[in-house]
Scaffold this motif. Structure first.
Motif: not given
Length: 199
Positions: A129-145, A169-179
């Protein structure tokens, strides 16, 4: 999906005056009958957005799911961003094999297989659960989403809020496939104000 495929097929074959009929519908595919003339016919199978066709059994999800959200991105989608992803990896002193990639939304895990084919081996995409990970501050470290998020409910809005925070906060880049309609939404304009986005 069936209506969309019928419409697309009719548009595709209309200039050739070919008849299009649905022969059989299954969960992840439909058989389409294309009549070229009275004595000749061709049957084709059209996959519906690659909806987990390689999965023999669906995983159990620790969160509520909408079946229509479970559409994996094809390999070509990752090939399209490969040059940008590789460029960014080099800009932070990493390579395809060492840059860490995070996809917070799990469907069947094909992102790991597809990016692996392009040389990216550090991909985090787990059935959690992504949102649970956010709430618990358990999102893994990453370079790009990188993600093709669920389109239902308010998932895209929640994702954009998270991304904005990580950019600030961290300048993390991202790639999203959205409508393409998302950028017209007021929530998108409000959340992404001040964030440089390349379309």
């Amino acid at each position: 999906y069936i209506n969309q495929v019928i419409y697309a097929s009719a548009r595709l074959f209309a200039p050739l005056n070919k008849e299009v009929r649905i022969l059989r519908y299954q969960e992840y595919a439909i058989d389409i009958y294309v009549a070229t003339d009275a004595h000749n016919a061709q049957r084709s199978r059209y996959m519906i957005m690659q909806r987990n066709t390689h999965i023999k059994s669906k995983p159990k999800f620790p969160f509520q799911v909408d079946a229509l959200d479970h559409c994996e991105s094809p390999l070509q989608s990752y090939k399209d961003i490969d040059v940008f992803l590789n460029f960014y990896a080099k800009s932070i002193g990493k390579s395809k094999s060492t840059i860490s990639i995070y996809d917070p939304y799990f469907c069947s895990g094909s992102i790991k297989r597809n990016l692996g084919k392009l040389g990216y081996s550090k991909v985090y995409n787990k059935c959690e659960d992504f949102y649970e990970k956010i709430e618990k501050n358990e999102v893994p470290e990453y370079d790009v989403l990188i993600t093709n998020p669920p389109y239902s409910s308010d998932h895209m809005e929640k994702l954009l809020y998270y991304i904005k925070g990580m950019v600030k906060k961290k300048g993390k880049p991202f790639f999203l496939l959205l409508p393409n309609y998302v950028y017209t939404k007021q929530y998108y304009k409000d959340i992404m104000k001040g964030i440089n986005v390349f379309y």
